[in-house]
Design an enzyme around this catalytic site. Sequence first.
Site, PDB file in Angstrom:
ATOM      1  N   TYR A  93       0.839  -1.200   0.000  1.00  0.00           N
ATOM      2  CA  TYR A  93       0.000   0.000   0.000  1.00  0.00           C
ATOM      3  C   TYR A  93       0.874   1.250   0.000  1.00  0.00           C
ATOM      4  CZ  TYR A  93       0.896   0.609   5.034  1.00  0.00           C
ATOM      5  OH  TYR A  93       1.492   0.806   6.261  1.00  0.00           O
ATOM      6  N   CYS A  94       0.291   2.344  -0.492  1.00  0.00           N
ATOM      7  CA  CYS A  94       0.909   3.669  -0.396  1.00  0.00           C
ATOM      8  C   CYS A  94      -0.126   4.595   0.238  1.00  0.00           C
ATOM      9  CB  CYS A  94       1.394   4.169  -1.761  1.00  0.00           C
ATOM     10  SG  CYS A  94       0.114   4.314  -3.029  1.00  0.00           S
ATOM     11  N   TRP A  95      -0.098   5.865  -0.067  1.00  0.00           N
ATOM     12  CA  TRP A  95      -1.021   6.799   0.585  1.00  0.00           C
ATOM     13  C   TRP A  95      -2.464   6.586   0.133  1.00  0.00           C
ATOM     14  CZ3 TRP A  95      -2.989   9.229   4.244  1.00  0.00           C
ATOM     15  CH2 TRP A  95      -3.820  10.354   4.109  1.00  0.00           C
ATOM     16  N   SER A 101       2.258   2.529  -5.143  1.00  0.00           N
ATOM     17  CA  SER A 101       2.015   1.093  -4.947  1.00  0.00           C
ATOM     18  C   SER A 101       1.845   0.388  -6.292  1.00  0.00           C
ATOM     19  CB  SER A 101       0.782   0.875  -4.071  1.00  0.00           C
ATOM     20  OG  SER A 101      -0.359   1.506  -4.620  1.00  0.00           O
ATOM     21  N   TYR A 122      -3.285   3.799   2.522  1.00  0.00           N
ATOM     22  CA  TYR A 122      -3.263   4.044   3.972  1.00  0.00           C
ATOM     23  C   TYR A 122      -4.440   4.914   4.407  1.00  0.00           C
ATOM     24  CZ  TYR A 122      -1.711   5.847   8.502  1.00  0.00           C
ATOM     25  OH  TYR A 122      -1.647   6.209   9.817  1.00  0.00           O
TER      26      TYR A 122
END
Length: 338
Positions: A93-95, A101, A122
């Site tokens: 995952y990323c933001w 991602s 996130y």
Amino acid sequence: MPTILDIKTFIQSSIYKNCIDVRSPLEYNQGHIPFAINMPLFTNEERAIVGTIYKQQGKQPAITKGLEFVGPKLVQFVEFAQKSSFNNVVFIYCWRGGMRSGSVAWLLEMYGLKVFILKGGYKAFRNYTLEIFKSEKKIKIIGGKTGSGKTLILEQLAQKNQQIINLEKIANHKGSAFGALGELQQPSQEQFENNLAIKLLETDNINPIWIEDESRLIGNKVIPEELWQKMLSAPVIFIDIPFNERVSYLVEQYGKYSKNDLHNAIIKIAKRLGGEQTKLCIEALEINDLTTVCKICLLYYDKSYQHGLLKREVTKVKELHFTSLNIEKITHKLIEQN
């Protein structure tokens, strides 16, 4: 092709294994999914540079600069992800579940790993934590004045397969002016909430969850409002331990710390102790009379705790009296209350 998962499926599938956060170290340290490890696509400085270029010049120049930063690290990413994978599967995952991602997922899938991406990133997890705090739980509060061994009781309850939430352990703080002694640095407020949410997620809604009676502030961490309100309305079992028993316990627990650490903690409550009591407390500390130090401090803490207890509904407070701090006996009696 990478598979995109909603937050609930992602957490259930990846919990405690092969979950990778590809955001920058600064973002990760501010707050992350508790069991995720950090494999940053960009350093803090690189992320700032790419973000500035994106705002000033647009998407394509930003991507070009990003590729310049990432190119030399590709082998490291693959090796790191391979070591972190479980049966050649990783969760990323990323933001917001977007470019970062997606880019890493493309690379790892090309290498031969099966990749799952968190939809919404996130940010979706942070929204999910609010749902967790709002969920109905059967909470029981362990009350008792300072030195009643409430943390030891919690740990014993856990050993007997009871559901517990140890707020002080999650906050890295024991809750008083002396609470930072022997503890690691407290997490960010965001990470405290994340860690707490996952612990709550591990509990069911049928059996009771034992939680120690706390003020809303544990060190500098704040118990989330939704959970705090549940704690305030929950039944309290007050463990009554004789004063001298509590003093002996506290001397044993805190006597291992340096005079300087204890002195600094006493100064934090000097105004509440009053000038004369603070002076007596410091003098007793200087001659290693920790029993007197504890007795003086307990006069303040007992008064403070009693004040908080009086704010609760009388009908929801049940007192259990014990002649000694026998953790096994107290724990057994608490389980009988279910």
